[in-house]
Design a protein around this motif. Structure first.
Motif, PDB file in Angstrom:
ATOM      1  N   MET A 120       2.484 -12.664  -3.289  1.00 49.53           N
ATOM      2  CA  MET A 120       2.054 -12.237  -1.962  1.00 49.53           C
ATOM      3  C   MET A 120       1.609 -11.763  -1.538  1.00 49.53           C
ATOM      4  SD  MET A 120       6.099 -10.057  -0.499  1.00 49.53           S
ATOM      5  CE  MET A 120       5.335 -10.292   1.180  1.00 49.53           C
ATOM      6  N   ALA A 121       0.893 -12.453  -0.132  1.00 47.29           N
ATOM      7  CA  ALA A 121      -0.611 -11.338   0.652  1.00 47.29           C
ATOM      8  C   ALA A 121       0.103  -9.899   1.520  1.00 47.29           C
ATOM      9  CB  ALA A 121      -1.054 -12.051   2.024  1.00 47.29           C
ATOM     10  N   GLY A 122      -0.478  -9.374   1.140  1.00 49.58           N
ATOM     11  CA  GLY A 122      -0.181  -7.481   2.095  1.00 49.58           C
ATOM     12  C   GLY A 122      -1.191  -6.583   1.016  1.00 49.58           C
ATOM     13  N   GLY A 123      -1.160  -5.217   1.735  1.00 42.75           N
ATOM     14  CA  GLY A 123      -1.977  -4.129   0.729  1.00 42.75           C
ATOM     15  C   GLY A 123      -1.722  -4.005  -0.620  1.00 42.75           C
ATOM     16  N   ALA A 124      -2.607  -3.590  -1.290  1.00 48.68           N
ATOM     17  CA  ALA A 124      -2.591  -3.385  -2.696  1.00 48.68           C
ATOM     18  C   ALA A 124      -2.125  -2.179  -3.154  1.00 48.68           C
ATOM     19  CB  ALA A 124      -4.298  -3.346  -2.878  1.00 48.68           C
ATOM     20  N   HIS A 126       0.266  -1.270  -0.035  1.00 47.08           N
ATOM     21  CA  HIS A 126      -0.232   0.342   0.094  1.00 47.08           C
ATOM     22  C   HIS A 126       1.020   1.264  -0.162  1.00 47.08           C
ATOM     23  CE1 HIS A 126       0.497  -0.938   4.297  1.00 47.08           C
ATOM     24  NE2 HIS A 126       0.877   0.217   4.501  1.00 47.08           N
ATOM     25  N   LEU A 149      -8.675   0.640   4.042  1.00 53.50           N
ATOM     26  CA  LEU A 149      -7.171   0.026   3.022  1.00 53.50           C
ATOM     27  C   LEU A 149      -7.657  -1.067   3.058  1.00 53.50           C
ATOM     28  CD1 LEU A 149      -4.244   0.167   3.890  1.00 53.50           C
ATOM     29  CD2 LEU A 149      -4.753  -1.802   5.377  1.00 53.50           C
ATOM     30  N   THR A 150      -6.987  -1.402   1.846  1.00 49.70           N
ATOM     31  CA  THR A 150      -6.937  -2.605   0.844  1.00 49.70           C
ATOM     32  C   THR A 150      -6.239  -3.177   0.974  1.00 49.70           C
ATOM     33  OG1 THR A 150      -8.069  -1.126  -1.366  1.00 49.70           O
ATOM     34  CG2 THR A 150      -7.480  -3.192  -1.634  1.00 49.70           C
ATOM     35  N   LEU A 151      -6.756  -5.060   1.572  1.00 46.77           N
ATOM     36  CA  LEU A 151      -5.828  -6.256   1.631  1.00 46.77           C
ATOM     37  C   LEU A 151      -6.078  -7.316   0.389  1.00 46.77           C
ATOM     38  CD1 LEU A 151      -5.555  -6.837   5.315  1.00 46.77           C
ATOM     39  CD2 LEU A 151      -3.423  -5.409   4.156  1.00 46.77           C
ATOM     40  N   THR A 152      -4.937  -7.911   0.033  1.00 51.24           N
ATOM     41  CA  THR A 152      -4.927  -8.699  -0.651  1.00 51.24           C
ATOM     42  C   THR A 152      -4.461 -10.192  -0.520  1.00 51.24           C
ATOM     43  OG1 THR A 152      -4.656  -9.483  -2.886  1.00 51.24           O
ATOM     44  CG2 THR A 152      -3.709  -7.044  -2.090  1.00 51.24           C
TER      45      THR A 152
END
Ligand code: SF4
Lengths: 701, 282
Positions: free
Chosen positions: A74-78, A49, B110-113
């Motif tokens: 990987m996983a995390g924010g955008a 992010h 907030l965006t999570l993916t």
């Protein structure tokens, strides 16, 4: 991960804390490296992010979006993907209370309304039309719709280049060297631009130019806003900076020192969006703000033979002759020369089919390019390819809804339900014939004409429909009772709508579709295309409604009238291109050359149509604006001359041919007909350059 | 196998669509069919409610960013009495929960993916709070007129996806340290029922169950062929579905009991924009 060379890896793995400037021609793997850099940053623990991808237009970001959507990431924010306009709009929406008074908006306790291109054009038309009646722009021979859009264009230029909109007229006048009559036109342009801006401020309407200006003048310098934006994003990847406008570069220049890392990607030979303010030289000056520089030179796209051809093209543009090649390389250029235009198109279709059937090239790897994409060309080619079972898709974003027969049918019925909406005698018998043909299943042209001739009436120029029952029995029989019954149901439906309380047009269209046209026996029944087109019209009418505010004091009836009138004049209701439509997979693409270049998508095979046309490089006729004079590079006091015009054409020619070659993997077909579609002989400069360079290439081998 | 756009990411809206009606999922995300949605008086009512809900989310975002109340207030007041009422409730909530529910580092919008099997999942949070004691709160603003029952809320995909994704992807906000399920809670806050929020506590067992559920669900979607996306048998879901006329389904108005019980689920059968509140792209 794609195969990467050493240079790419070096860019990808640069340490944090650096600002890198990466340049090179198209096809050298710059965007691939930038995409991998993004993934590398995320792998290195940078929160997604905090990463900003900054692009001149959203389509440019497609490789990034695609890379981020794969499961392996990987996983995390955008990661945020923004354009200048997205950044401006998002910031205005969030921080509107900080600017509403400061920027002197008229409705201090109201939210802003963001105008679309069509609603902006509508309000411009509304303000300019009374002036046209007073003799403004009297000496300009231009369709009013183009006149409105060129005034808007001037406002956009002022915002994107960063000068006050009140200087538009003066700048244009100063550079003008032609007949003095034109000078008063520029004064008219200025008056209209001022009027429009004042109207927008009074009603909190934000067209594109005002969005950019509010962001640049008030929000970006505000410490709270700046702090918010800069703390949000710590890492920057800006791609195709050469296609962005100077104010965008100003922002990047001020912002760069704040980033923990930055990668700017610059395409040599770019700057195709000059009409939208693109300024490659301003973009290139960002190089000085970066401490690390890279240049990529080896193409991943073009084969050796095309690279060779590229060198001979460069020679034709004035570079020294290339050295003879180590081996014989015949230029992969295939001329399709015919006497007449239709024959040339037929040849093109044949060759496309051959590429697909005999060589196994997927349709999506073939692109047909033309200087302009007219409806006639699109239809002819679609037809020729359809006969060979080859799907075709087109990139032509601005197509008025009114050009679709199904939409005209809906509009005709709206005009019959609300006869006062359009000026008397606007609706004609042939409009009704066309509408009936669309609306009633099982109706042929002869019967539709017969029916329309009898039932279409006018009272004081206003259209009405008479009943089927009043028609003589033998004629009823010819039309058929089944058609008569359907017509009668339609007529009564319109009659009811006419006598009922007026309703919002979008509701009218949905009801007409729902209750009648999509029912069995009517032309839209189970036709998805009809559903989609109706939905597009409904959406356009909805957006139009939403652009009005109480402060304008406009009644629903008046608004409906305005909408119908404006659609009828082709001013509004541009086709709604939804994001997914742009990427229709397995089809041959037909596109204007500039649009294709901006999509940045190399293909195996290109067809260039009409290479004798000067439309490939000549500037559009725009008597009310001038992108070069209104650019930042233009010196005060300079005068635009015929030499400047010739220079621009030469630059365009070079940029476009080299840009296209750089985006081709295998082969280019050159479509030429001695006589153009309009029957004129064609011998433009592109033809000459191609002939010279081909001769040179053959000589050297 | 199903062909979705190459950059397709599953969100609560698309998953809920599939659960409500597989056909709707297919028409919207695979076929991208745009259809003129049912008109009539309700259309404007929905549009108005949608825009108020968007305004409210927007206000909550602005408040979280620190825009002064006195600058926001006149705009809210002029817009609508209902929005103003919600705003006052929000202010009170903010005041009262400053140190508790809202205390800590705030991440608005907030965006999570995260990847899961062959796909990616995405959630856009109205507000995420990292509390100083290591706990995490997911705050979700709801503006439905009726407060859905606890059962209805628990059955929402959102109630499973949002905490799940925070655990999967939260390390990026937590200096690389994993967020444990037991550290997470989700709070639905109702602007029309501010005294009656719903708090869902998360756990390792629930995390595991949600992972299985999401994996199975997405695999099922991907494994289907076109013809397998059947229409829902519950025609109440069609009432406000944009494809109602396309599917040739009659308008069956939901009873007031159903409205009350399934307010949230009904909202999810609204036009796409409505579902995308908080997932609006620029
Ligand atoms: S109308 Fe009903 S069946 Fe059709 S897609 Fe919508 S919910 Fe499904």
């Amino acid at each position: 991960m794609p195969a990467l060379n050493r240079q790419q890896l070096e860019v990808i793995q640069r340490p944090l804390g650096e600002r890198c400037f990466l340049e090179g021609k198209a096809g050298c793997g710059k965007t691939t490296a930038a995409v991998e850099r993004l993934l590398y940053l995320m792998q290195a623990g940078v929160p997604a992010h905090q990463i900003l991808i900054y692009v001149p237009q959203r389509t440019v970001a497609q490789p990034y979006r695609q890379a981020l959507s794969v499961p392996g990431v990987m996983a995390g924010g955008a990661v945020t993907i923004l354009t200048l306009s997205g950044l401006a709009r998002r910031t205005i929406e969030t921080f509107w209370p900080l600017v509403v008074e400061q920027a002197a908006f008229g409705q201090a306790d109201e939210w802003p309304v963001f105008l679309t291109l069509e609603t902006a054009q509508y309000f411009m038309a509304k303000l300019v039309q009374p002036l046209l009646a007073q003799g403004y722009f009297a000496s300009v021979n231009l369709h009013p719709n183009r006149l409105y859009s060129q005034i808007l264009d001037n406002l956009n230029k002022a915002a994107l280049v960063g000068f006050p909109h009140t200087e538009i007229g003066e700048r244009l006048k100063e550079a003008w060297s032609g007949s003095p009559g034109q000078l008063s036109i520029y004064d008219d342009v200025q008056t209209c631009a001022n009027l429009f801006r004042a109207f927008c401020l009074e009603h909190n309407l934000l067209d594109f130019s005002l969005q950019v200006e509010i962001f640049i003048r008030y929000l970006w310098p505000d410490p709270l806003v700046r702090q918010h934006i800069q703390s949000q994003y710590r890492h920057l990847i800006a791609d195709n900076v050469e296609e962005d406008a100077p104010v965008s570069h100003d922002i990047l220049r001020q912002w760069l020192p704040q980033f923990d890392s930055a990668l700017l990607v610059y395409d040599h030979g770019g700057g195709y969006r000059v009409f939208l303010g693109a300024d490659p030289s301003s973009a290139y000056s960002l190089k000085q703000a970066c401490e690390v520089h890279f240049t990529f030179e080896t193409s991943f796209v073009t084969n050796a033979a095309l690279q060779r051809f590229e060198q001979s093209l460069l020679w034709a543009f004035g570079a020294p002759p290339p050295a003879p090649p180590p081996q014989t390389l015949h230029p992969p250029i295939q001329p399709l020369f015919e006497r007449f235009y239709p024959q040339m198109l037929e040849r093109v279709a044949e060759e496309v089919a051959q590429c697909i059937e005999e060589e196994g090239i997927p349709p999506s790897q073939i692109v047909i390019l033309a200087p302009y994409l007219t409806d006639a060309l699109r239809f002819t080619l679609a037809d020729l390819l359809e006969k060979r079972q080859i799907p075709l898709r087109s990139h032509r974003p601005s197509r008025a809804l009114r050009e679709e027969a199904e939409i005209r049918c809906l509009l005709t019925f709206a005009a019959l339900a609300y006869p006062e909406a359009l000026p008397p005698n606007t609706l004609q018998e042939f409009d009704l014939i066309a509408a009936l043909l669309q609306a009633i299943d099982g109706l042929d042209l002869a019967r539709a004409s017969l029916l329309a001739r009898i039932v279409f009436r006018k009272t004081d120029g206003l259209p009405t429909l008479s009943s089927f029952e009043q028609i003589q029995a033998d004629v009823q029989e010819r039309i058929t009772y089944r058609v008569g019954e359907r017509y009668e149901r339609l007529r009564r439906w319109l009659e009811d709508a006419r006598s009922a309380e007026p309703e919002e047009l979008e509701i009218f269209f949905v009801r007409l579709f729902d209750e009648l046209l999509s029912q069995p026996g009517y032309g839209f029944y189970r036709k998805e295309r009809c559903g989609e087109l109706t939905a597009n019209l409904v959406e356009s009418a909805r957006k139009f409604r939403q652009a009005f505010r109480e402060s304008m004091n406009i009644s629903m009836e008046e608004r409906n009238r305005e909408y119908l009138r404006m659609v009828n004049e082709g001013l509004i209701a541009a086709q709604y291109l939804r994001s997914w439509q742009a990427e229709d997979e397995e089809a041959v693409l037909i596109s204007p050359a500039y649009t294709y270049l901006l999509s940045n998508r190399p293909v195996e095979v290109q067809f260039w149509l009409d290479i004798g046309s000067s439309g490939w490089y000549e500037r559009l006729f725009q008597p009310l604006t001038q992108p070069y004079v209104l650019s930042r590079r233009w010196q005060k006091g300079q005068v635009w001359t015929a030499d400047d015009e010739a220079q621009v054409a030469a630059d365009n020619l070079r940029r476009i041919t080299l840009g296209l070659v750089a985006r081709c993997r295998q082969r280019i077909y050159l479509g030429y007909s001695e006589y153009s579609a309009a029957g004129y002989e064609q011998r433009g400069d592109l033809l000459r350059v191609l002939q010279d360079s081909l001769e040179m290439a053959v000589r050297r081998t | 196998m199903l062909k979705l756009p190459p950059d397709f990411i599953f969100s609560q809206a698309s998953l809920q669509d599939f659960l409500t009606c597989p056909r709707r999922f297919y028409l919207r995300y695979v076929r991208h069919l745009v259809w003129p949605s049912a008109g009539g008086g309700e259309a404007f009512e929905w549009e108005w409610r949608l825009s108020l809900a968007q305004d409210f989310h927007h206000l909550a975002h602005q408040k979280a960013l620190g825009l002064p109340d006195q600058l926001l207030e006149p705009l809210v007041q002029k817009r609508s009495a209902e929005l103003f009422q919600w705003w006052r409730q929000l202010r009170e909530f903010w005041q009262a929960e400053q140190e508790a529910t809202l205390g800590g580092r705030r991440y608005p919008e907030l965006t999570l993916t995260a990847p899961l099997g062959k796909i990616r999942l995405l959630a856009k949070y109205d507000l995420l709070i990292a509390h100083p004691d290591g706990q995490w709160s997911i705050i979700d603003w709801k503006t439905a007129q009726q407060r859905p029952s606890t059962r209805a809320l628990h059955s929402l995909v959102q109630s499973r996806l949002y905490p799940y994704l925070l655990v999967r992807a939260g390390a990026s906000l937590n200096a690389g340290k994993a967020v444990e399920p037991e550290q997470v809670s989700m709070v639905y806050w109702f602007a029309n029922h501010p005294d009656n929020p719903e708090t869902i506590l998360y756990s390792q067992a629930q995390f595991q169950a949600d992972e299985d559920f999401l994996l199975r669900l997405t695999e099922e979607i991907l494994g289907r062929r076109e013809a397998d996306f059947e229409q829902t048998s519950d025609e109440r879901a069609c009432a406000y579905c944009p494809y109602r006329t396309y599917c040739e389904r009659a308008f069956v108005p939901p009873s007031s009991y159903e409205v009350e019980e399934n307010a949230e689920l009904l909202e999810l059968s609204l036009p796409q924009d409505w579902e995308q509140i908080g997932e609006i792209e620029y």
